[in-house]
Design a protein around this motif. Structure first.
Motif, PDB file in Angstrom:
ATOM      1  N   GLY A 163       0.564   6.323  -0.903  1.00 33.90           N
ATOM      2  CA  GLY A 163       1.562   7.388  -0.793  1.00 33.90           C
ATOM      3  C   GLY A 163       2.909   6.792  -0.200  1.00 33.90           C
ATOM      4  N   HIS A 164       3.299   7.576   0.468  1.00 33.92           N
ATOM      5  CA  HIS A 164       4.784   7.264   0.928  1.00 33.92           C
ATOM      6  C   HIS A 164       4.876   6.326   2.423  1.00 33.92           C
ATOM      7  CE1 HIS A 164       3.795  10.543   3.808  1.00 33.92           C
ATOM      8  NE2 HIS A 164       3.774  11.419   2.914  1.00 33.92           N
ATOM      9  N   GLY A 165       3.539   6.644   3.283  1.00 32.69           N
ATOM     10  CA  GLY A 165       3.324   5.618   4.214  1.00 32.69           C
ATOM     11  C   GLY A 165       4.130   6.295   5.667  1.00 32.69           C
ATOM     12  N   GLY A 166       4.723   7.300   5.513  1.00 30.13           N
ATOM     13  CA  GLY A 166       5.222   8.009   6.644  1.00 30.13           C
ATOM     14  C   GLY A 166       5.766   9.178   6.520  1.00 30.13           C
ATOM     15  N   LYS A 167       5.412  10.431   7.021  1.00 34.94           N
ATOM     16  CA  LYS A 167       5.840  11.670   6.701  1.00 34.94           C
ATOM     17  C   LYS A 167       7.295  11.926   7.020  1.00 34.94           C
ATOM     18  CE  LYS A 167       4.768  16.587   6.619  1.00 34.94           C
ATOM     19  NZ  LYS A 167       6.175  16.915   6.821  1.00 34.94           N
ATOM     20  N   ILE A 212      14.172   1.138  -9.275  1.00 36.46           N
ATOM     21  CA  ILE A 212      13.091   1.433 -10.209  1.00 36.46           C
ATOM     22  C   ILE A 212      11.760   0.864  -9.411  1.00 36.46           C
ATOM     23  CG2 ILE A 212      11.866   1.366 -12.215  1.00 36.46           C
ATOM     24  CD1 ILE A 212      14.695   0.768 -13.274  1.00 36.46           C
ATOM     25  N   LEU A 213      10.992   1.802  -9.058  1.00 37.76           N
ATOM     26  CA  LEU A 213       9.801   1.529  -8.405  1.00 37.76           C
ATOM     27  C   LEU A 213       8.560   1.471  -9.525  1.00 37.76           C
ATOM     28  CD1 LEU A 213       7.855   0.812  -5.979  1.00 37.76           C
ATOM     29  CD2 LEU A 213       7.913   3.354  -5.436  1.00 37.76           C
ATOM     30  N   VAL A 214       7.714   0.454  -9.720  1.00 38.23           N
ATOM     31  CA  VAL A 214       6.566   0.212 -10.531  1.00 38.23           C
ATOM     32  C   VAL A 214       5.429   0.465 -10.084  1.00 38.23           C
ATOM     33  CG1 VAL A 214       5.628  -1.300 -12.383  1.00 38.23           C
ATOM     34  CG2 VAL A 214       8.249  -1.350 -11.996  1.00 38.23           C
ATOM     35  N   THR A 215       4.682   1.639 -10.420  1.00 36.20           N
ATOM     36  CA  THR A 215       3.444   1.871  -9.836  1.00 36.20           C
ATOM     37  C   THR A 215       2.820   2.698 -10.781  1.00 36.20           C
ATOM     38  OG1 THR A 215       2.132   2.806  -8.102  1.00 36.20           O
ATOM     39  CG2 THR A 215       4.291   3.820  -8.499  1.00 36.20           C
ATOM     40  N   ASP A 216       1.426   2.618 -10.868  1.00 30.83           N
ATOM     41  CA  ASP A 216       0.555   3.268 -11.564  1.00 30.83           C
ATOM     42  C   ASP A 216      -0.682   3.958 -10.498  1.00 30.83           C
ATOM     43  OD1 ASP A 216      -1.087   1.147 -11.162  1.00 30.83           O
ATOM     44  OD2 ASP A 216      -1.707   0.720 -13.102  1.00 30.83           O
ATOM     45  N   GLN A 217      -0.358   3.728  -9.463  1.00 28.89           N
ATOM     46  CA  GLN A 217      -1.162   4.294  -8.363  1.00 28.89           C
ATOM     47  C   GLN A 217      -0.741   5.429  -7.249  1.00 28.89           C
ATOM     48  OE1 GLN A 217      -3.620   1.237  -6.400  1.00 28.89           O
ATOM     49  NE2 GLN A 217      -3.111  -0.076  -8.551  1.00 28.89           N
ATOM     50  N   CYS A 218       0.353   5.955  -7.690  1.00 24.65           N
ATOM     51  CA  CYS A 218       1.198   6.776  -6.673  1.00 24.65           C
ATOM     52  C   CYS A 218       1.825   7.953  -7.579  1.00 24.65           C
ATOM     53  CB  CYS A 218       2.407   5.883  -6.185  1.00 24.65           C
ATOM     54  SG  CYS A 218       3.281   6.959  -4.865  1.00 24.65           S
ATOM     55  N   ASP A 219       2.026   9.035  -7.180  1.00 23.54           N
ATOM     56  CA  ASP A 219       2.431  10.165  -7.701  1.00 23.54           C
ATOM     57  C   ASP A 219       4.065   9.862  -8.102  1.00 23.54           C
ATOM     58  OD1 ASP A 219       3.535  12.536  -8.625  1.00 23.54           O
ATOM     59  OD2 ASP A 219       3.100  13.718  -6.764  1.00 23.54           O
ATOM     60  N   PRO A 220       4.475   9.898  -9.381  1.00 30.98           N
ATOM     61  CA  PRO A 220       5.714   9.740  -9.746  1.00 30.98           C
ATOM     62  C   PRO A 220       6.617  10.441  -9.055  1.00 30.98           C
ATOM     63  CG  PRO A 220       4.213   9.611 -11.541  1.00 30.98           C
ATOM     64  CD  PRO A 220       3.316  10.153 -10.688  1.00 30.98           C
ATOM     65  N   GLN A 221       6.308  11.946  -8.929  1.00 27.56           N
ATOM     66  CA  GLN A 221       7.122  12.856  -8.195  1.00 27.56           C
ATOM     67  C   GLN A 221       7.646  12.518  -6.773  1.00 27.56           C
ATOM     68  OE1 GLN A 221       8.798  15.425  -9.759  1.00 27.56           O
ATOM     69  NE2 GLN A 221      10.050  15.313  -7.844  1.00 27.56           N
ATOM     70  N   LEU A 222       6.613  11.752  -6.246  1.00 31.58           N
ATOM     71  CA  LEU A 222       6.836  11.245  -4.818  1.00 31.58           C
ATOM     72  C   LEU A 222       7.825  10.207  -4.897  1.00 31.58           C
ATOM     73  CD1 LEU A 222       3.944  10.658  -2.134  1.00 31.58           C
ATOM     74  CD2 LEU A 222       6.045   8.976  -2.416  1.00 31.58           C
ATOM     75  N   VAL A 223       7.995   9.147  -5.776  1.00 29.40           N
ATOM     76  CA  VAL A 223       8.888   8.190  -5.959  1.00 29.40           C
ATOM     77  C   VAL A 223      10.248   8.843  -6.127  1.00 29.40           C
ATOM     78  CG1 VAL A 223       9.358   6.213  -7.360  1.00 29.40           C
ATOM     79  CG2 VAL A 223       7.221   6.780  -6.815  1.00 29.40           C
ATOM     80  N   GLN A 271       0.718  -1.274   0.030  1.00 30.45           N
ATOM     81  CA  GLN A 271      -0.188   0.029   0.210  1.00 30.45           C
ATOM     82  C   GLN A 271       0.898   1.194  -0.092  1.00 30.45           C
ATOM     83  OE1 GLN A 271      -3.629   0.024   2.624  1.00 30.45           O
ATOM     84  NE2 GLN A 271      -2.853  -1.850   3.365  1.00 30.45           N
ATOM     85  N   ASN A 272       2.000   1.150   0.345  1.00 29.63           N
ATOM     86  CA  ASN A 272       2.927   2.332   0.494  1.00 29.63           C
ATOM     87  C   ASN A 272       4.360   2.069   0.236  1.00 29.63           C
ATOM     88  OD1 ASN A 272       3.812   1.602   3.164  1.00 29.63           O
ATOM     89  ND2 ASN A 272       1.751   2.528   3.938  1.00 29.63           N
ATOM     90  N   ILE A 273       5.107   3.154   0.076  1.00 27.14           N
ATOM     91  CA  ILE A 273       6.643   2.992  -0.138  1.00 27.14           C
ATOM     92  C   ILE A 273       7.101   2.413   1.188  1.00 27.14           C
ATOM     93  CG2 ILE A 273       8.783   4.085  -0.672  1.00 27.14           C
ATOM     94  CD1 ILE A 273       6.995   6.154  -2.527  1.00 27.14           C
ATOM     95  N   TYR A 274       6.864   2.911   2.351  1.00 23.82           N
ATOM     96  CA  TYR A 274       7.395   2.327   3.684  1.00 23.82           C
ATOM     97  C   TYR A 274       7.313   0.997   3.718  1.00 23.82           C
ATOM     98  CZ  TYR A 274       7.676   2.049   8.596  1.00 23.82           C
ATOM     99  OH  TYR A 274       7.933   1.650   9.996  1.00 23.82           O
ATOM    100  N   GLN A 275       6.198   0.359   3.524  1.00 20.77           N
ATOM    101  CA  GLN A 275       6.048  -1.139   3.499  1.00 20.77           C
ATOM    102  C   GLN A 275       6.962  -1.944   2.353  1.00 20.77           C
ATOM    103  OE1 GLN A 275       4.889  -2.884   5.720  1.00 20.77           O
ATOM    104  NE2 GLN A 275       4.049  -1.196   6.929  1.00 20.77           N
ATOM    105  N   ALA A 276       7.070  -1.160   1.079  1.00 23.79           N
ATOM    106  CA  ALA A 276       7.647  -1.811   0.097  1.00 23.79           C
ATOM    107  C   ALA A 276       9.244  -1.923   0.070  1.00 23.79           C
ATOM    108  CB  ALA A 276       7.582  -0.843  -1.125  1.00 23.79           C
ATOM    109  N   VAL A 277       9.910  -1.366   1.115  1.00 23.74           N
ATOM    110  CA  VAL A 277      11.257  -1.529   1.375  1.00 23.74           C
ATOM    111  C   VAL A 277      11.422  -3.038   1.876  1.00 23.74           C
ATOM    112  CG1 VAL A 277      12.889  -0.916   3.114  1.00 23.74           C
ATOM    113  CG2 VAL A 277      11.464   0.972   2.223  1.00 23.74           C
TER     114      VAL A 277
END
Length: 431
Positions: free
Chosen positions: A329-333, A380-391, A298-304
């Motif tokens: 999103g990122h999962g943690g500010k 390289i993070l593959v997603t079509d559900q998250c803002d590319p700029q955030l990545v 669900q978020n980048i935090y978990q994806a690590v």
């Protein structure tokens, strides 16, 4: 399997609530690393597996017997970020308790740990309307001081502060699932207490930079793991009396269950997972993985977490591709801000390693591990559900599809680059 005469292998990669197809030329592909859990066959259905575990607990009386004459029973359950099949397990747990004590006052405590609180919609999705409408559910809030109690000092020296409901229970029970964990060794068992229902202060101490940097704080490793040691202590201090932990396959279906003593039942489950999840590293120039799909991606935090599996089978300076929806999103500010406010992964790592235990900042551990990966590899993070700029803000490269990401990786590493695929990065222990 191969795609006709093109000599292309197609591998299904978990993504969001389904799968996406990855196509790799056989001339590049070195191997696919998969947990045997994904193909494990059992004769029993999920409910029968869970019931059998509860009927024959490991080194413990049955839960229904423990529940007798207990007035205040608390069941710790996992939050919206974990694929524990609570729609199956919780009704059976409740039935078992009430068969021993029909009048017990039962509270279901959602172990949010350091995460945000679980919404009602997420509760219904995870537990079902019947439980949400008819049972008492409480979100743990790691910063709500009035509902926390000081329990003592952890072996590491950090303060042990836990949820008051858990500490005041006559009988504390926990459900969860066991999978490889990238710094606690395995999920499940004692993790329901720490970080599950611990204060933010306690989680910060347990996840300090020194422990995260330990060679023993790795996937599939419990012995000598300082993070695990603190967690065991916390579970004992909370008097966690009984656990029900399941093991699931790629479809999030229960394939085994372990119930009973908080230590021995968990260790038995960990041995089972180790046998299924251990895979031999096949180092490659490009490693492709995922975070196991919903709810773990669900978020980048978990994806690590998934990235660390790829890291374990990556050549020096390899490219890591991870498919993760990251729709939340990122999962943690604090996690996000760390990457925005610092110029390079190395500068992030240098700063974090200087932070003492008592000054650990929120999400520091995830920043530390992501920085470790990014120092050695392009991601390289593959997603079509998250803002590319955030990545991009988090020092990674964005791609909308696996095909696009693989094309980028070949441009970086060359058209003859070797490829290893780890379809579900959170399900394996790479040796």
């Amino acid at each position: 399997m191969s795609k006709g005469e093109m000599s292309v292998s197609i591998v299904k990669i978990p993504y969001s609530r389904g799968f996406v197809d990855l196509e790799v030329k056989d001339t590049n592909l070195l191997g696919v690393l998969e947990s045997k859990a994904h193909h494990f066959k059992t004769e029993d259905d999920q409910e029968t597996i869970v019931r059998k575990a509860l009927e024959s607990p490991i080194s413990s009386p049955r839960l229904k017997d423990l529940a007798k004459e207990k007035n205040n029973i608390v069941i710790i359950t996992s939050d919206h970020t974990r694929p524990v099949p609570s729609k199956i397990t919780l009704p059976i747990l409740l039935e078992e308790i009430r068969s021993g004590n029909p009048t017990a006052d039962i509270t279901i405590l959602i172990a949010t740990g350091f995460h945000r609180l679980t919404t009602r919609e997420e509760m219904i999705n995870k537990f079902g309307e019947d439980i949400v409408n008819n049972e008492k559910l409480v979100n743990h809030d790691c910063w709500d001081d009035k509902n926390l109690v000081d329990v003592g000092i952890l072996p590491s020296g950090g303060k042990l502060i836990l949820n008051k409901l858990a500490m005041e229970a006559d009988l504390l029970v926990a459900e969860g699932f066991i999978e490889p964990h990238f710094f606690a060794g395995f999920s499940g068992g004692r993790k329901s207490v720490l970080p599950g229902v611990a204060s933010g202060t306690t989680v910060l101490a347990n996840h300090c930079s020194k422990f995260i940097a330990s060679e023993f704080a790795r996937t599939g490793w419990l012995e000598g793991n300082p993070i695990h040691k603190d967690m065991l202590f916390a579970a004992e201090a909370a008097n966690l009396a009984f656990i029900l932990n399941v093991v699931i396959d790629a479809d999030k279906k229960v394939i085994n269950a372990f119930a009973g003593n908080r230590v021995l039942a968990h260790e038995t489950g960990c041995k089972f997972v180790t046998e299924l999840a251990s895979v031999k590293s096949i180092p490659a120039d490009i490693v492709i993985t995922s975070n196991g799909g919903y709810p773990l991606d669900q978020n980048i935090y978990q994806a690590v977490k998934g990235m660390t599996a790829a890291e374990a089978t990556a050549n020096e300076d390899a490219v890591i591709i991870i498919a993760a929806a990251c729709n939340d999103g990122h999962g943690g500010k604090a996690f996000y801000d760390t990457f925005v406010e610092n110029p390079t992964p190395q500068s992030i790592m240098d700063k974090i390693l200087q932070i003492p235990m008592e000054s650990t900042i929120p999400d520091q551990w995830e920043s530390q591990i992501l920085a470790r990966v990014l120092i050695k590899h392009k991601v390289i993070l593959v997603t079509d559900q998250c803002d590319p700029q955030l990545v991009r803000d988090m020092k990674m490269i964005h791609a909308y599809t696996l095909d696009e990401a693989l094309k980028m990786a070949y441009e970086i590493k060359g058209q003859n680059a070797t490829v290893t695929v780890v379809p579900d990065g959170v399900s394996v222990i790479v040796l």
